[in-house]
Scaffold this motif. Structure first.
Motif, PDB file in Angstrom:
ATOM      1  N   THR A 140      -4.204   7.624   0.402  1.00  0.00           N
ATOM      2  CA  THR A 140      -5.255   6.880  -0.282  1.00  0.00           C
ATOM      3  C   THR A 140      -4.753   6.374  -1.629  1.00  0.00           C
ATOM      4  N   PRO A 141      -4.886   5.060  -1.895  1.00  0.00           N
ATOM      5  CA  PRO A 141      -4.424   4.533  -3.186  1.00  0.00           C
ATOM      6  C   PRO A 141      -5.190   5.120  -4.357  1.00  0.00           C
ATOM      7  N   ARG A 142      -4.517   5.231  -5.482  1.00  0.00           N
ATOM      8  CA  ARG A 142      -5.139   5.710  -6.715  1.00  0.00           C
ATOM      9  C   ARG A 142      -5.992   4.628  -7.356  1.00  0.00           C
ATOM     10  N   LEU A 145       0.826  -1.196   0.000  1.00  0.00           N
ATOM     11  CA  LEU A 145       0.000   0.000   0.000  1.00  0.00           C
ATOM     12  C   LEU A 145       0.866   1.254   0.000  1.00  0.00           C
ATOM     13  N   PRO A 146       0.382   2.291  -0.653  1.00  0.00           N
ATOM     14  CA  PRO A 146       1.131   3.559  -0.667  1.00  0.00           C
ATOM     15  C   PRO A 146       0.849   4.356   0.597  1.00  0.00           C
ATOM     16  N   VAL A 185      -6.060  -0.108  -7.672  1.00  0.00           N
ATOM     17  CA  VAL A 185      -5.309  -1.339  -7.450  1.00  0.00           C
ATOM     18  C   VAL A 185      -4.680  -1.788  -8.760  1.00  0.00           C
ATOM     19  N   VAL A 218      -9.425  -2.664   0.386  1.00  0.00           N
ATOM     20  CA  VAL A 218      -8.998  -1.816  -0.728  1.00  0.00           C
ATOM     21  C   VAL A 218     -10.212  -1.491  -1.585  1.00  0.00           C
ATOM     22  N   ALA A 255       3.596   0.959  -5.577  1.00  0.00           N
ATOM     23  CA  ALA A 255       3.193   1.522  -4.289  1.00  0.00           C
ATOM     24  C   ALA A 255       3.839   2.890  -4.076  1.00  0.00           C
ATOM     25  N   GLY A 275       1.899   5.552  -5.707  1.00  0.00           N
ATOM     26  CA  GLY A 275       0.565   5.855  -5.193  1.00  0.00           C
ATOM     27  C   GLY A 275      -0.488   4.798  -5.408  1.00  0.00           C
ATOM     28  N   TRP A 276      -0.106   3.633  -5.901  1.00  0.00           N
ATOM     29  CA  TRP A 276      -1.056   2.571  -6.180  1.00  0.00           C
ATOM     30  C   TRP A 276      -1.015   1.487  -5.107  1.00  0.00           C
ATOM     31  N   ALA A 277      -2.155   0.860  -4.864  1.00  0.00           N
ATOM     32  CA  ALA A 277      -2.163  -0.388  -4.116  1.00  0.00           C
ATOM     33  C   ALA A 277      -1.747  -1.484  -5.082  1.00  0.00           C
TER      34      ALA A 277
END
Length: 243
Positions: free
Chosen positions: A22-24, A18-19, A26, A96, A53, A56-58
């Motif tokens: 808040t993730p952008r 996880l970043p 998955v 997520v 990650a 900014g992405w899960a």
């Protein structure tokens, strides 16, 4: 990084990275290796998951049963496909947001990443739909790959027989058009998976009314999974258009 199992086999797991914040969305990372057991998610997928990650992405670095015996083996059709489908759907059990789910796969993983977007039409559950696909030098036409002897006959080893029109449920080239956009990132100089695999797929996809884009990059088969490469920077730019 948190490891989650989606089945009882040692290869049925995914690592969730996880970043900060808040993730952008998955990104499901599906590693390659011509579906063979000697290649794994830790060595091939984890560097990409870490880079995703950081961007900014899960990242869901997915492992699955591959072809062969011993550790990592026990796969082949349909078990390898069952695992990828179940692994993606396992995201519904994690904390997520699955409104944006990008499958990103290299080589044989590009095949599985693209296949996963159509799995619900071919007999698999689809609790978590794929919304976008990034195929990195993907094996997108199993019949052509089998004729060309890619991976030392890897397609026939995956299917248990030479690829034919009867294998449409496993073959992205026979599943057009897809309902989601696909980016085919490929180096013309790729000596492992011919550039034509991506060119032909994009031509057929667009002719069928699907949204598919060819992204030609410099380098070889592995440049597209090098987080320090220009090819990877271009893939991050693609993701920027999504989330």
């Amino acid at each position: 990084m948190n490891r989650h199992t989606y089945g009882e086999d040692p290869s049925q797991y995914g690592d969730l990275l996880l970043p900060d914040g808040t993730p952008r969305g998955v990104v499901v990372v599906v590693h390659g290796g011509f579906w063979k057991s000697e290649y794994d998610a830790d060595s091939l997928g984890l560097p990409l998951a870490e880079a995703l990650a950081a961007a900014g992405w899960a990242a869901w670095n997915l492992e699955y049963r591959r072809v062969g015996t011993g550790p990592g083996g026990g796969g082949g059709a349909p078990r390898t496909f069952d695992d990828v489908a179940a692994g993606i759907d396992h995201l519904a059990r994690l904390d997520v947001d699955t409104s944006t789910v990008v499958t990103l796969g290299h080589s044989a993983g590009g095949h599985l990443a693209t296949w996963a977007a159509a799995r619900g039409r071919h007999g698999w559950a689809e609790q978590v739909p794929v919304t976008h696909v990034v195929s990195q030098a993907g094996v997108l036409d199993l019949r052509a790959a089998d004729r060309d002897g890619l991976g030392g006959g890897a397609v026939a080893q995956l299917l248990g027989h030479p690829a034919t029109t009867a294998d449409a449920r496993f073959d992205p080239a026979q599943q057009l058009p897809l309902d989601v956009p696909v980016w085919c990132v490929h180096a013309r100089a790729d000596a492992n998976v011919p550039f034509s695999q991506s060119v032909d797929y994009v031509e057929r996809a667009t002719a069928a009314g699907a949204e598919a884009t060819l992204v030609e990059v410099d380098g070889d088969h592995f440049t597209v999974i090098d987080p320090g490469s220009e090819a990877w920077t271009r893939q991050l730019a693609i993701l920027d258009t999504i989330g």
